[in-house]
Design an enzyme around this catalytic site. Structure first.
Site: not given
Ligand code: NAP
Length: 280
Positions: A67, A104
């Protein structure tokens, strides 16, 4: 016409539920698309991803451990990705440049409010862990104006760093950092385990009295790996517990909406994925 192509990259990637989730979203919303899992090569992430997009990939989800690399790779970033310092969703613009987003935090908040019915406003919240996942949760959580938000981490300096970088968004929220052995007294209305997968109560060694009688314990990890923490929370009298499967489905829906401009109905997809996960 050929279906548009999407993928998730991670390492390991074999057990990813994302291909099943996106296949259900695509079927539900009649989108002509395929979505597959790809194993990322450490040291070759950027070159592989650029290559995939040059060869016609429309969008990519990014998971552990890439990420931060995806964040560096993106040519443009959404404000929430910029704040999170990590990217889990990429797409190509018309000129071939890549935009990075982070879904997220929004996925977590949606699961918390829409499915669990918990509005963080004026609540006392304790987050265990100060890694990438916590960083992604902080902006939407602070936006919801809790009364108090404590970040407790094994390495307290990392929690302190997060508090320093998010202090500007705290508003009236009392935002503070601690070590796992110096957690300020509860009880908390919401206890979030955002530490790495599979940690049991022995690893965390949490004191009693952290959870309010009406409290919710939420583990970002899902499936069997969440059991030790959620069992501990039940023993502590948690009114409700949840693993992170709802968050996984909601963050996927956020990515899907960014790519396709249409928001899937997550309820039936979550139920089906839960059945798959729990099938013997
Ligand atoms: P990360 O950046 O690697 O951070 C890991 C965190 O766990 C750090 O705070 C670390 O503390 C702590 N930790 C690791 N081992 C520990 C131990 N033995 N005792 C106490 N603390 C320990 O990971 P992340 O990206 O934040 O992810 C955290 C978890 O959330 C992962 O399990 C991930 O799979 C999950 N997640 C779920 C979703 C979802 O959709 N459901 C989305 C994102 C992430 P130190 O700082 O002291 O090392």
């Amino acid at each position: 016409m050929k279906p548009d192509r999407y993928a998730v990259v991670g390492n390991p990637i074999g057990h990813s539920l994302s291909p099943s989730i996106h296949a259900l979203f695509a079927a539900q919303t009649n989108q002509a698309m395929v979505y597959e899992a790809r194993l990322g090569r450490p040291g070759h992430f950027a070159e592989d991803v650029r290559d995939w997009f040059r060869n016609g990939l429309h969008g990519l989800n990014v998971t552990v451990p890439f990420k931060e690399e995806a964040f560096r790779l993106a040519d443009h970033r959404t404000a929430r990705a910029q704040r999170a310092g990590a990217v889990n969703t990429l797409w190509a613009e018309a000129d071939g440049t890549l935009t990075g987003d982070n879904t997220d935090g929004a996925g977590f908040l949606r699961d918390l409010s829409a499915r669990m019915g918990l509005d963080p406003a004026n609540r006392k919240i304790l987050i265990l862990g100060a890694g990438g996942a916590t960083r992604g949760l902080l902006e939407p959580l602070l936006h919801a104006a809790p009364a108090r938000l404590v970040i407790a981490n094994r390495t307290p300096e990392r929690a302190l760093e997060l508090v320093a970088s998010f202090a500007g968004l705290a508003g009236a929220t009392h935002l503070e950092a601690s070590g796992l052995d110096t957690i300020p007294d509860g009880p908390y209305d919401l206890l979030i385990n955002a530490t790495a997968a599979g940690l049991g109560k022995d690893a965390l060694n949490l004191p009693p009295g952290l959870l309010a009688a009406t409290g919710l314990a939420y583990d970002l990890v899902y499936g069997p790996a969440s059991r030790p923490f959620l069992d501990w929370a039940r023993q502590q009298g948690a009114a409700r517990v949840s693993d992170g499967l709802g968050m996984l489905v909601e963050q996927a829906a956020e990515s899907f909406a960014a790519w396709r401009g249409i928001r899937p109905d997550t309820g039936p997809v979550l139920r089906e994925i839960r059945q798959t996960l729990e099938a013997p």
